[in-house]
Design a protein around this motif. Structure first.
Motif, PDB file in Angstrom:
ATOM      1  N   PRO A  29      38.811  54.416  36.516  1.00 25.37           N
ATOM      2  CA  PRO A  29      38.025  55.398  37.011  1.00 25.37           C
ATOM      3  C   PRO A  29      37.774  55.792  38.866  1.00 25.37           C
ATOM      4  CG  PRO A  29      36.673  53.424  37.532  1.00 25.37           C
ATOM      5  CD  PRO A  29      38.166  52.823  37.054  1.00 25.37           C
ATOM      6  N   LYS A  84      33.340  58.925  31.531  1.00 26.06           N
ATOM      7  CA  LYS A  84      32.854  57.891  30.736  1.00 26.06           C
ATOM      8  C   LYS A  84      33.629  57.511  30.302  1.00 26.06           C
ATOM      9  CE  LYS A  84      28.787  58.005  34.153  1.00 26.06           C
ATOM     10  NZ  LYS A  84      27.619  57.210  34.028  1.00 26.06           N
ATOM     11  N   SER A 136      35.280  54.583  28.869  1.00 28.76           N
ATOM     12  CA  SER A 136      34.894  53.441  28.019  1.00 28.76           C
ATOM     13  C   SER A 136      35.724  52.869  26.782  1.00 28.76           C
ATOM     14  CB  SER A 136      33.420  53.338  27.028  1.00 28.76           C
ATOM     15  OG  SER A 136      33.501  54.942  26.214  1.00 28.76           O
TER      16      SER A 136
END
Length: 113
Positions: free
Chosen positions: A76, A54, A58
């Protein structure tokens, strides 16, 4: 063994992760699909933890500002259904992206909406 092999683009992937200041998060990587001369296969990366994945996602927008990695896209992991839904959203947006950029408005798809 870390599962990171230069044959699969390990050196380039490490350089991308260094650009994101995330060089130590890789666990395993490999190419997706069958090897052909016509196209470059995407690289699949497995991170040590879900939180690290994650964090990399980001920070991926930073790559756009990189002269070396400006064309690298990090996506993803998606299920088949999510991939179909994403494709429909992109198709819905259609070829209007260039026209919108010329007019000063840009579509962005975030979290499938």
């Amino acid at each position: 063994s870390s599962g990171i092999n230069a044959e699969y683009g390990g050196n380039q992937v490490r350089r991308v992760m260094e650009c994101l200041e995330e060089a130590s998060v890789l666990n395993k990587l490999g190419r997706i699909g069958k090897k052909t001369e016509e196209r470059i296969r995407p690289v699949r990366i497995v991170f040590r933890t879900r939180d690290l994945a994650k964090q990399v996602l980001s920070n991926a927008a930073r790559l756009r500002d990189s002269e070396t990695f400006g064309l690298v896209y990090i996506a993803p992991d998606r299920t088949l259904g999510e991939r179909v839904e994403q494709r429909e959203l992109v198709d819905k947006r259609g070829g209007s992206k260039r026209r919108e950029q010329e007019q000063g408005s840009v579509w962005k798809i975030r979290r499938g909406t």
